[in-house]
Design an enzyme around this catalytic site. Structure first.
Site, PDB file in Angstrom:
ATOM      1  N   HIS A 121      66.515  81.560  25.570  1.00 14.95           N
ATOM      2  CA  HIS A 121      66.055  81.446  24.477  1.00 14.95           C
ATOM      3  C   HIS A 121      65.930  83.090  23.940  1.00 14.95           C
ATOM      4  O   HIS A 121      65.861  84.095  24.663  1.00 14.95           O
ATOM      5  CB  HIS A 121      64.599  80.954  24.330  1.00 14.95           C
ATOM      6  N   ASP A 211      64.870  83.186  34.671  1.00 12.62           N
ATOM      7  CA  ASP A 211      64.012  82.487  33.902  1.00 12.62           C
ATOM      8  C   ASP A 211      64.342  81.214  33.442  1.00 12.62           C
ATOM      9  O   ASP A 211      65.693  80.995  33.100  1.00 12.62           O
ATOM     10  CB  ASP A 211      63.471  83.465  32.867  1.00 12.62           C
ATOM     11  N   LYS A 214      65.897  75.650  34.467  1.00 10.24           N
ATOM     12  CA  LYS A 214      66.321  74.333  34.518  1.00 10.24           C
ATOM     13  C   LYS A 214      66.410  73.919  33.106  1.00 10.24           C
ATOM     14  O   LYS A 214      66.533  72.666  32.569  1.00 10.24           O
ATOM     15  CB  LYS A 214      64.882  73.589  34.836  1.00 10.24           C
ATOM     16  N   HIS A 215      66.311  74.896  31.909  1.00 12.74           N
ATOM     17  CA  HIS A 215      66.280  74.623  30.788  1.00 12.74           C
ATOM     18  C   HIS A 215      67.860  74.961  30.118  1.00 12.74           C
ATOM     19  O   HIS A 215      67.923  74.908  28.794  1.00 12.74           O
ATOM     20  CB  HIS A 215      65.386  75.548  30.013  1.00 12.74           C
ATOM     21  N   GLU A 235      64.298  80.204  38.317  1.00 15.80           N
ATOM     22  CA  GLU A 235      62.876  79.464  38.073  1.00 15.80           C
ATOM     23  C   GLU A 235      62.987  77.877  37.838  1.00 15.80           C
ATOM     24  O   GLU A 235      63.506  77.770  36.506  1.00 15.80           O
ATOM     25  CB  GLU A 235      62.048  80.175  37.011  1.00 15.80           C
ATOM     26  N   GLY A 239      57.633  70.432  40.773  1.00 18.42           N
ATOM     27  CA  GLY A 239      56.982  70.088  42.193  1.00 18.42           C
ATOM     28  C   GLY A 239      57.743  69.210  43.006  1.00 18.42           C
ATOM     29  O   GLY A 239      57.393  68.518  43.817  1.00 18.42           O
ATOM     30  N   ASP A 304      52.453  82.967  36.007  1.00 19.91           N
ATOM     31  CA  ASP A 304      52.287  81.776  35.156  1.00 19.91           C
ATOM     32  C   ASP A 304      51.304  80.799  35.836  1.00 19.91           C
ATOM     33  O   ASP A 304      50.877  79.994  35.462  1.00 19.91           O
ATOM     34  CB  ASP A 304      53.483  80.761  35.281  1.00 19.91           C
ATOM     35  N   ARG A 351      46.768  88.377  34.908  1.00 15.95           N
ATOM     36  CA  ARG A 351      47.755  89.433  34.504  1.00 15.95           C
ATOM     37  C   ARG A 351      47.129  90.889  34.426  1.00 15.95           C
ATOM     38  O   ARG A 351      47.404  91.596  33.532  1.00 15.95           O
ATOM     39  CB  ARG A 351      48.884  89.305  33.322  1.00 15.95           C
TER      40      ARG A 351
HETATM   41  C1  ABC Z   1      52.113  81.150  25.877  1.00 21.98           C
HETATM   42  C2  ABC Z   1      50.616  81.570  26.097  1.00 21.98           C
HETATM   43  C3  ABC Z   1      49.974  80.614  26.987  1.00 21.98           C
HETATM   44  C4  ABC Z   1      50.057  79.176  26.438  1.00 21.98           C
HETATM   45  C5  ABC Z   1      51.769  78.962  26.248  1.00 21.98           C
HETATM   46  C6  ABC Z   1      52.091  77.701  25.819  1.00 21.98           C
HETATM   47  O1  ABC Z   1      52.221  80.071  25.503  1.00 21.98           O
HETATM   48  O2  ABC Z   1      50.486  82.744  26.777  1.00 21.98           O
HETATM   49  O3  ABC Z   1      48.594  80.834  26.841  1.00 21.98           O
HETATM   50  O4  ABC Z   1      49.464  78.276  27.449  1.00 21.98           O
HETATM   51  C7  ABC Z   1      56.314  83.359  28.377  1.00 21.98           C
HETATM   52  C8  ABC Z   1      54.845  84.122  28.813  1.00 21.98           C
HETATM   53  C9  ABC Z   1      53.753  83.134  28.446  1.00 21.98           C
HETATM   54  C10 ABC Z   1      53.859  82.364  27.145  1.00 21.98           C
HETATM   55  C11 ABC Z   1      55.111  81.646  27.222  1.00 21.98           C
HETATM   56  C12 ABC Z   1      55.514  81.003  25.660  1.00 21.98           C
HETATM   57  O5  ABC Z   1      56.312  82.642  27.373  1.00 21.98           O
HETATM   58  O6  ABC Z   1      54.755  84.784  29.796  1.00 21.98           O
HETATM   59  O7  ABC Z   1      52.594  83.737  28.410  1.00 21.98           O
HETATM   60  O8  ABC Z   1      52.792  81.313  27.124  1.00 21.98           O
HETATM   61  O9  ABC Z   1      55.661  81.607  24.868  1.00 21.98           O
HETATM   62  C13 ABC Z   1      58.953  80.864  32.386  1.00 21.98           C
HETATM   63  C14 ABC Z   1      58.163  82.328  32.650  1.00 21.98           C
HETATM   64  C15 ABC Z   1      56.955  82.483  31.792  1.00 21.98           C
HETATM   65  C16 ABC Z   1      57.336  82.590  30.354  1.00 21.98           C
HETATM   66  C17 ABC Z   1      58.570  81.823  30.196  1.00 21.98           C
HETATM   67  C18 ABC Z   1      59.326  81.757  28.645  1.00 21.98           C
HETATM   68  C19 ABC Z   1      59.254  81.007  31.034  1.00 21.98           C
HETATM   69  O10 ABC Z   1      57.680  82.343  34.010  1.00 21.98           O
HETATM   70  O11 ABC Z   1      56.088  83.632  32.063  1.00 21.98           O
HETATM   71  O12 ABC Z   1      56.277  82.616  29.478  1.00 21.98           O
HETATM   72  O13 ABC Z   1      60.398  82.724  28.802  1.00 21.98           O
HETATM   73  C20 ABC Z   1      57.703  75.561  31.533  1.00 21.98           C
HETATM   74  C21 ABC Z   1      59.252  76.214  31.624  1.00 21.98           C
HETATM   75  C22 ABC Z   1      59.049  77.388  32.765  1.00 21.98           C
HETATM   76  C23 ABC Z   1      58.096  78.525  32.031  1.00 21.98           C
HETATM   77  C24 ABC Z   1      56.646  77.827  32.011  1.00 21.98           C
HETATM   78  C25 ABC Z   1      55.684  78.748  31.422  1.00 21.98           C
HETATM   79  O14 ABC Z   1      56.856  76.847  30.785  1.00 21.98           O
HETATM   80  O15 ABC Z   1      59.782  75.423  32.348  1.00 21.98           O
HETATM   81  O16 ABC Z   1      60.361  78.143  32.650  1.00 21.98           O
HETATM   82  N1  ABC Z   1      58.029  79.849  32.909  1.00 21.98           N
HETATM   83  C26 ABC Z   1      55.529  71.310  33.752  1.00 21.98           C
HETATM   84  C27 ABC Z   1      57.150  71.142  33.114  1.00 21.98           C
HETATM   85  C28 ABC Z   1      57.844  72.936  33.128  1.00 21.98           C
HETATM   86  C29 ABC Z   1      56.603  73.704  32.470  1.00 21.98           C
HETATM   87  C30 ABC Z   1      55.424  73.636  32.915  1.00 21.98           C
HETATM   88  C31 ABC Z   1      54.409  74.467  32.107  1.00 21.98           C
HETATM   89  O17 ABC Z   1      54.973  72.244  32.914  1.00 21.98           O
HETATM   90  O18 ABC Z   1      57.664  70.712  33.991  1.00 21.98           O
HETATM   91  O19 ABC Z   1      58.951  72.963  32.886  1.00 21.98           O
HETATM   92  O20 ABC Z   1      57.169  75.150  32.540  1.00 21.98           O
HETATM   93  O21 ABC Z   1      54.431  73.979  30.761  1.00 21.98           O
HETATM   94  C32 ABC Z   1      53.925  70.074  38.577  1.00 21.98           C
HETATM   95  C33 ABC Z   1      55.177  69.267  37.823  1.00 21.98           C
HETATM   96  C34 ABC Z   1      55.991  70.119  36.930  1.00 21.98           C
HETATM   97  C35 ABC Z   1      54.881  70.854  35.983  1.00 21.98           C
HETATM   98  C36 ABC Z   1      53.651  71.456  36.522  1.00 21.98           C
HETATM   99  C37 ABC Z   1      52.581  72.200  35.471  1.00 21.98           C
HETATM  100  O22 ABC Z   1      53.012  70.673  37.370  1.00 21.98           O
HETATM  101  O23 ABC Z   1      55.923  68.932  38.777  1.00 21.98           O
HETATM  102  O24 ABC Z   1      56.812  69.562  36.269  1.00 21.98           O
HETATM  103  O25 ABC Z   1      55.450  71.777  34.896  1.00 21.98           O
HETATM  104  O26 ABC Z   1      53.131  69.314  39.419  1.00 21.98           O
HETATM  105 CA    CA Z   2      67.892  75.431  26.602  1.00 23.88          CA
END
Ligand code: ABC
Ligand code: CA
Length: 485
Positions: A121, A211, A214-215, A235, A239, A304, A351
């Protein structure tokens, strides 16, 4: 550097904005503000000795490209995950020369540079994100993708069980949408392939943390990886081993999230945490991942997820959890600040600015702990030429509060019992680990234990501390570890 080149390394993960300032100053940094605090590449260069002195020989830094400017509904882009112009660098972190200097400073010390890259993105200045999105939207700010046909039609991911949604809908929300690139469009694909090739060669990068892997459809990644030409670890935030497994063919490997969840749960729920789930998860990963778990990134904290000490502060438990990435298969990753005992919870609290610790290493038991673990792993690698290609195996214990992991010459004994517990582990002679004639040294305390004459071993621990046992013979040529052995 290839995946094989990385296997003997240990990675220190840095959030660039939060590690160090190039001018050495220590401004306050309120994580809840979600603003830039001033860390930059020059700051990392100036503090490489701090990282290297703990035994790390690689760093992973935040994404480096120019991000959305100004403030958004989620604060500023201090973490680097909101790319706006992929052909320009994030000037908050420094200049192109600074990034090249970081790369060459690392190489001068025999260390590797891993850069985090975002392909899924880009993010627009939210002040221009009007409610009539996307018709009146100014795409020209998204370089080099200036047109609506470079993006998937807007929809926010709401069903993570629908893989088409996961790949083609958008992360974020209407307050801050992460515009999902149309990675089925050949122009977008070619742009990304040539971008990564140039990025790696311009800055002499040794590896990539990919990063949001999976998307994007799995078959996008092999050519991306071959254009990069270096180790790629994806990434896949999940789980579930079966879900993550195919990505270990599309990229070199994945961050080992399934095991992370098992480890986190085992160590943050007192003695009701079930250590045997770790065994199950690792065994599945060893069976299902391409190359087993040898190329995975193994971690217990990251940017995260809440830090271990946001949930549990018993130092014995913390030390057990921290031991995990260093004694099992894969490449250990330590998230900056864990060594200083940082306790931040969920994003953004996890952080914290490292400079507020003063980079102090005196009287920091976790710094000492990590240093010993890195040294022990290096010693294990040099003593046993098959260490990196021998699967960790688990010797079943009667309690779910203990774990015994064998990866010769290591026998690691872990427990979630905590500092007031008294626990024991027993290794039957049928495990075939010992002949009965060796002396074993716990490298964390330098205390010795001796197997029985039939090769069985029983060990007890008061204070709930972990043990990393190595035969004395494996330490005899080591200069630093328990040198009196
Ligand atoms: C911002 C705010 C947060 C707010 C969030 C919605 O928006 O700061 O307070 O909660 C960056 C920033 C973040 C920012 C985001 C969005 O952008 O660092 O501060 O959050 O604007 C990567 C990076 C991460 C980065 C991004 C975006 C991606 O490591 O630092 O965030 O480039 C998803 C994505 C994953 C992503 C993560 C943050 O979100 O797949 O790539 N990380 C389920 C889903 C996951 C999902 C996760 C969290 O929820 O399957 O795909 O990750 O939403 C397990 C299950 C999983 C489950 C987990 C929570 O539990 O098996 O499926 O994950 O047991
Ligand atoms: Ca995509």
């Amino acid at each position: 550097a290839s995946a094989d080149d990385w296997t003997n390394r240990a990675i220190y993960q840095v959030v660039t904005d939060r590690f160090a300032l190039g001018n050495g100053s220590s401004p306050s940094c309120d994580t809840s503000q979600k603003k830039y605090c001033g860390g930059n590449w020059q700051g990392i260069i100036n503090n490489l000795d701090y990282i290297q002195s703990m035994g790390f020989d690689a760093i992973w830094i935040s994404p480096v490209v120019e991000n959305v400017q100004g403030t958004t509904t989620e604060g500023e882009a201090y973490h680097g995950y909101w790319p706006q112009n992929i052909n320009s660098l994030n000037s908050n972190f420094g200049s192109a020369d600074d990034l090249k200097s970081l790369s060459s400073a690392l190489h001068g010390k025999g260390m590797y540079l891993m850069v985090d890259v975002v392909v899924n993105h880009v993010v627009a200045n939210p002040t221009n994100t009007s409610s009539v999105w996307p018709e009146t939207f100014d795409y020209s700010q998204l370089q080099p993708f200036g047109g609506s046909n470079s993006f998937h039609t807007q929809c926010f991911i709401d069903d993570y069980n629908n893989q088409t949604d996961v790949e083609q809908c958008w992360l974020g929300d209407s307050g801050l949408p992460l515009l999902d690139l149309d990675t089925e469009n050949s122009t977008v694909v070619d742009t990304m392939y040539s971008w990564i090739k140039n990025l790696v060669s311009d800055y002499n990068i040794d590896g990539l943390r990919v990063d949001t892997a999976k998307h994007i459809r799995q078959d996008f990644w092999p050519d991306f990886a071959s254009n990069a030409g270096v180790y790629t670890v994806g990434e896949i935030l999940i789980g579930n081993v079966t879900y993550a497994a195919p990505y270990t063919k599309a990229l070199d490997s994945v961050l080992d999230y399934p095991t992370y969840y098992a480890v986190y749960d085992a160590f943050t729920n007192g003695t009701s945490g079930n250590m045997s789930v770790i065994t199950e998860m690792v065994t599945q990963a060893q069976d299902q991942y391409n190359h087993g778990t040898f190329y995975v990134g193994s971690f217990v904290e990251n940017q995260d997820n809440p830090r271990i000490q946001s949930t549990v502060t018993d130092q014995s438990i913390v030390k057990n959890a921290m031991t995990w990435p260093f004694i099992n298969d894969g490449i250990p990753i330590l998230y900056y600040g864990q060594e200083q005992g940082y306790q931040g919870g969920n994003d953004p609290a996890n952080r914290e600015a490292l400079w507020l610790s003063g980079f102090n290493t005196e009287n920091k038991p976790l710094v000492t702990h990590v240093k010993t673990l890195n040294a022990a792993r290096k010693q294990a690698i040099s003593y046993n030429s098959s260490f990196l290609t021998t699967k960790a195996s688990f010797i079943s214990q009667s309690s779910t509060s203990t774990l015994a992991v064998s990866k010769p010459p290591f026998l690691a004994l872990l427990t979630n019992g905590g500092s007031s517990s008294s626990v024991s582990w027993s290794i039957p002679s049928s495990a075939g680990l010992y002949t009965g004639s060796e002396t074993l040294v716990d490298v964390l305390t330098c205390e010795t234990v001796t197997p029985s004459s039939d090769g069985s071993l029983s060990v007890s621990a008061s204070s709930g501390l972990p043990k990393v046992l190595m035969p004395a013979e494996a330490l005899s040529k080591s200069g630093s570890l328990c040198s009196s052995q």
